[in-house]
Write a protein that holds these residues in place. Structure first.
Motif, PDB file in Angstrom:
ATOM      1  N   SER A   2     -22.294  12.526 -15.092  1.00  0.00           N
ATOM      2  CA  SER A   2     -22.573  11.310 -15.929  1.00  0.00           C
ATOM      3  C   SER A   2     -21.861  11.572 -17.387  1.00  0.00           C
ATOM      4  CB  SER A   2     -24.002  11.259 -16.126  1.00  0.00           C
ATOM      5  OG  SER A   2     -24.586  12.258 -16.756  1.00  0.00           O
ATOM      6  N   THR A   3     -21.829  10.551 -18.206  1.00  0.00           N
ATOM      7  CA  THR A   3     -21.287  10.909 -19.599  1.00  0.00           C
ATOM      8  C   THR A   3     -22.044  11.854 -20.099  1.00  0.00           C
ATOM      9  OG1 THR A   3     -20.523   8.453 -19.398  1.00  0.00           O
ATOM     10  CG2 THR A   3     -20.639   9.654 -21.697  1.00  0.00           C
ATOM     11  N   GLY A   4     -23.274  12.105 -20.085  1.00  0.00           N
ATOM     12  CA  GLY A   4     -24.176  13.150 -20.836  1.00  0.00           C
ATOM     13  C   GLY A   4     -23.833  14.349 -20.491  1.00  0.00           C
ATOM     14  N   ALA A   5     -23.383  14.626 -19.238  1.00  0.00           N
ATOM     15  CA  ALA A   5     -23.173  16.015 -18.562  1.00  0.00           C
ATOM     16  C   ALA A   5     -21.816  16.160 -19.407  1.00  0.00           C
ATOM     17  CB  ALA A   5     -23.194  16.031 -17.212  1.00  0.00           C
ATOM     18  N   TRP A   6     -20.939  15.481 -19.415  1.00  0.00           N
ATOM     19  CA  TRP A   6     -19.473  15.569 -20.140  1.00  0.00           C
ATOM     20  C   TRP A   6     -19.579  15.954 -21.585  1.00  0.00           C
ATOM     21  CZ3 TRP A   6     -15.697  17.400 -17.451  1.00  0.00           C
ATOM     22  CH2 TRP A   6     -15.302  16.873 -16.148  1.00  0.00           C
ATOM     23  N   VAL A   7     -20.489  15.637 -22.412  1.00  0.00           N
ATOM     24  CA  VAL A   7     -20.696  15.615 -23.522  1.00  0.00           C
ATOM     25  C   VAL A   7     -21.382  17.231 -23.712  1.00  0.00           C
ATOM     26  CG1 VAL A   7     -22.092  15.178 -25.659  1.00  0.00           C
ATOM     27  CG2 VAL A   7     -20.919  13.254 -24.159  1.00  0.00           C
ATOM     28  N   VAL A   8     -22.245  17.691 -23.277  1.00  0.00           N
ATOM     29  CA  VAL A   8     -22.965  18.877 -22.961  1.00  0.00           C
ATOM     30  C   VAL A   8     -21.875  19.924 -22.727  1.00  0.00           C
ATOM     31  CG1 VAL A   8     -24.399  20.436 -22.092  1.00  0.00           C
ATOM     32  CG2 VAL A   8     -25.257  17.962 -22.545  1.00  0.00           C
ATOM     33  N   VAL A   9     -20.821  19.855 -21.734  1.00  0.00           N
ATOM     34  CA  VAL A   9     -19.723  20.627 -21.148  1.00  0.00           C
ATOM     35  C   VAL A   9     -19.078  20.687 -22.571  1.00  0.00           C
ATOM     36  CG1 VAL A   9     -17.969  21.177 -20.042  1.00  0.00           C
ATOM     37  CG2 VAL A   9     -20.221  20.303 -18.631  1.00  0.00           C
ATOM     38  N   ALA A  10     -18.602  19.685 -23.140  1.00  0.00           N
ATOM     39  CA  ALA A  10     -17.620  19.616 -24.131  1.00  0.00           C
ATOM     40  C   ALA A  10     -18.167  20.388 -25.461  1.00  0.00           C
ATOM     41  CB  ALA A  10     -17.224  18.394 -24.514  1.00  0.00           C
ATOM     42  N   ALA A  11     -19.395  20.152 -25.911  1.00  0.00           N
ATOM     43  CA  ALA A  11     -19.974  20.645 -26.925  1.00  0.00           C
ATOM     44  C   ALA A  11     -20.295  22.323 -26.649  1.00  0.00           C
ATOM     45  CB  ALA A  11     -21.509  20.178 -26.992  1.00  0.00           C
ATOM     46  N   VAL A  12     -20.588  22.729 -25.358  1.00  0.00           N
ATOM     47  CA  VAL A  12     -20.687  24.027 -25.288  1.00  0.00           C
ATOM     48  C   VAL A  12     -19.452  25.085 -24.995  1.00  0.00           C
ATOM     49  CG1 VAL A  12     -21.268  25.652 -23.329  1.00  0.00           C
ATOM     50  CG2 VAL A  12     -22.728  24.015 -23.647  1.00  0.00           C
ATOM     51  N   THR A  13     -18.343  24.248 -24.736  1.00  0.00           N
ATOM     52  CA  THR A  13     -16.814  24.775 -24.886  1.00  0.00           C
ATOM     53  C   THR A  13     -16.376  24.776 -26.112  1.00  0.00           C
ATOM     54  OG1 THR A  13     -16.346  23.680 -22.670  1.00  0.00           O
ATOM     55  CG2 THR A  13     -14.297  24.351 -23.979  1.00  0.00           C
ATOM     56  N   LEU A  14     -16.546  23.842 -26.913  1.00  0.00           N
ATOM     57  CA  LEU A  14     -16.124  24.003 -28.434  1.00  0.00           C
ATOM     58  C   LEU A  14     -16.992  24.940 -29.109  1.00  0.00           C
ATOM     59  CD1 LEU A  14     -14.689  22.767 -30.722  1.00  0.00           C
ATOM     60  CD2 LEU A  14     -16.616  21.087 -31.269  1.00  0.00           C
ATOM     61  N   ALA A  15     -18.314  25.042 -28.940  1.00  0.00           N
ATOM     62  CA  ALA A  15     -19.070  26.263 -29.391  1.00  0.00           C
ATOM     63  C   ALA A  15     -18.650  27.616 -29.215  1.00  0.00           C
ATOM     64  CB  ALA A  15     -20.432  25.926 -29.265  1.00  0.00           C
ATOM     65  N   LEU A  16     -18.252  27.730 -27.918  1.00  0.00           N
ATOM     66  CA  LEU A  16     -17.805  29.041 -27.334  1.00  0.00           C
ATOM     67  C   LEU A  16     -16.465  29.316 -27.888  1.00  0.00           C
ATOM     68  CD1 LEU A  16     -18.016  31.195 -25.359  1.00  0.00           C
ATOM     69  CD2 LEU A  16     -16.948  30.037 -23.735  1.00  0.00           C
ATOM     70  N   VAL A  17     -15.637  28.484 -28.125  1.00  0.00           N
ATOM     71  CA  VAL A  17     -14.253  28.699 -28.658  1.00  0.00           C
ATOM     72  C   VAL A  17     -14.295  28.987 -30.091  1.00  0.00           C
ATOM     73  CG1 VAL A  17     -12.175  27.499 -29.140  1.00  0.00           C
ATOM     74  CG2 VAL A  17     -12.826  27.296 -27.106  1.00  0.00           C
ATOM     75  N   LEU A  18     -15.124  28.460 -30.841  1.00  0.00           N
ATOM     76  CA  LEU A  18     -15.407  28.551 -32.154  1.00  0.00           C
ATOM     77  C   LEU A  18     -15.891  29.918 -32.714  1.00  0.00           C
ATOM     78  CD1 LEU A  18     -16.289  25.046 -33.470  1.00  0.00           C
ATOM     79  CD2 LEU A  18     -14.209  26.379 -33.990  1.00  0.00           C
ATOM     80  N   GLY A  19     -17.271  30.360 -31.780  1.00  0.00           N
ATOM     81  CA  GLY A  19     -17.780  31.402 -31.983  1.00  0.00           C
ATOM     82  C   GLY A  19     -16.677  32.536 -31.530  1.00  0.00           C
ATOM     83  N   LEU A  20     -16.033  32.526 -30.528  1.00  0.00           N
ATOM     84  CA  LEU A  20     -14.832  33.727 -30.223  1.00  0.00           C
ATOM     85  C   LEU A  20     -13.864  33.801 -31.155  1.00  0.00           C
ATOM     86  CD1 LEU A  20     -14.597  33.097 -26.334  1.00  0.00           C
ATOM     87  CD2 LEU A  20     -15.610  34.930 -27.349  1.00  0.00           C
ATOM     88  N   TRP A  21     -13.567  32.570 -31.909  1.00  0.00           N
ATOM     89  CA  TRP A  21     -12.496  32.466 -32.757  1.00  0.00           C
ATOM     90  C   TRP A  21     -13.106  33.514 -34.212  1.00  0.00           C
ATOM     91  CZ3 TRP A  21     -12.862  30.105 -37.748  1.00  0.00           C
ATOM     92  CH2 TRP A  21     -11.733  30.558 -38.638  1.00  0.00           C
ATOM     93  N   ARG A  22     -14.541  32.850 -34.650  1.00  0.00           N
ATOM     94  CA  ARG A  22     -15.152  33.416 -35.773  1.00  0.00           C
ATOM     95  C   ARG A  22     -15.248  34.950 -35.656  1.00  0.00           C
ATOM     96  NH1 ARG A  22     -19.766  31.421 -39.640  1.00  0.00           N
ATOM     97  NH2 ARG A  22     -19.942  33.343 -40.746  1.00  0.00           N
ATOM     98  N   ALA A  23     -15.687  35.516 -34.302  1.00  0.00           N
ATOM     99  CA  ALA A  23     -15.875  36.841 -34.082  1.00  0.00           C
ATOM    100  C   ALA A  23     -14.566  37.782 -34.178  1.00  0.00           C
ATOM    101  CB  ALA A  23     -16.538  37.017 -32.677  1.00  0.00           C
ATOM    102  N   SER A  24     -13.556  37.009 -33.784  1.00  0.00           N
ATOM    103  CA  SER A  24     -12.198  37.850 -33.884  1.00  0.00           C
ATOM    104  C   SER A  24     -11.855  37.938 -35.061  1.00  0.00           C
ATOM    105  CB  SER A  24     -11.326  37.073 -32.767  1.00  0.00           C
ATOM    106  OG  SER A  24     -10.883  35.941 -33.530  1.00  0.00           O
ATOM    107  N   THR A  25     -12.063  37.169 -36.166  1.00  0.00           N
ATOM    108  CA  THR A  25     -11.630  37.178 -37.253  1.00  0.00           C
ATOM    109  C   THR A  25     -12.481  37.741 -38.297  1.00  0.00           C
ATOM    110  OG1 THR A  25     -12.322  34.755 -37.916  1.00  0.00           O
ATOM    111  CG2 THR A  25      -9.861  35.224 -36.940  1.00  0.00           C
ATOM    112  N   ASP A  26     -13.670  37.770 -37.984  1.00  0.00           N
ATOM    113  CA  ASP A  26     -14.744  38.227 -39.100  1.00  0.00           C
ATOM    114  C   ASP A  26     -14.553  39.734 -39.419  1.00  0.00           C
ATOM    115  OD1 ASP A  26     -17.066  37.527 -40.598  1.00  0.00           O
ATOM    116  OD2 ASP A  26     -18.412  38.629 -39.170  1.00  0.00           O
TER     117      ASP A  26
END
Length: 155
Positions: A2-26
């Motif tokens: 469903s559309t809701g599941a895709w939104v959750v997957v996209a949000a989790v993926t984005l959060a993971l990418v941003l978290g990994l980027w911040r951890a690598s540059t901190d």
């Protein structure tokens, strides 16, 4: 799916990418940036050979600190910042370990003009100054002891 599941997957993926980027540059040190001094800050600091007062020297004089003979670790922090306390400990340890290195802490909230002048966007931010008070490099976030020692090797 469903559309809701895709939104959750996209949000989790984005959060993971941003978290990994911040951890690598901190805490990673990067190049110096230009700093514009105020007249009040210039009046309180020594003048270098070219006749200009380095912004770092002016700020260190304003907060009542002194520049190190080899380098100064200028830490911008705030009162309720847990990583700032860890950074204070690391920078103090490095200043005790390396001859000619001083550690000066600046409360970003009480020195808003300097915080803006140096382009500080988050705390802790560590600015490494040369013996004259010019910025050599900076790190946003809590650097490790090894990162600080490597940055000092540039001075």
């Amino acid at each position: 799916m469903s559309t809701g599941a895709w939104v959750v997957v996209a949000a989790v993926t984005l959060a993971l990418v941003l978290g990994l980027w911040r951890a690598s540059t901190d805490g990673r040190f990067s190049g110096a940036r230009a700093v514009h001094r105020t007249e009040a800050a210039e009046a309180q600091a020594p003048v270098d050979a070219a006749g200009a007062t380095p912004a770092g020297a002016a700020l260190v004089a304003t907060v009542g600190g002194s520049l190190g003979e080899r380098a100064t670790l200028l830490q911008f922090s705030s009162a309720f910042c847990a990583p700032c306390r860890a950074t204070r400990r690391v920078l103090g340890e490095v200043a005790d370990l390396v001859d000619g290195v001083a550690h000066v802490e600046v409360d970003a909230e009480h020195h808003l003009d300097a915080t803006r002048e140096f382009g500080i966007l988050r705390t802790p931010t560590t600015v490494v100054l040369d013996p004259d008070g010019r910025e050599v490099t900076r790190a946003s976030g809590a650097p490790s002891r090894d990162q600080v020692l490597t940055a000092l090797a540039q001075v």
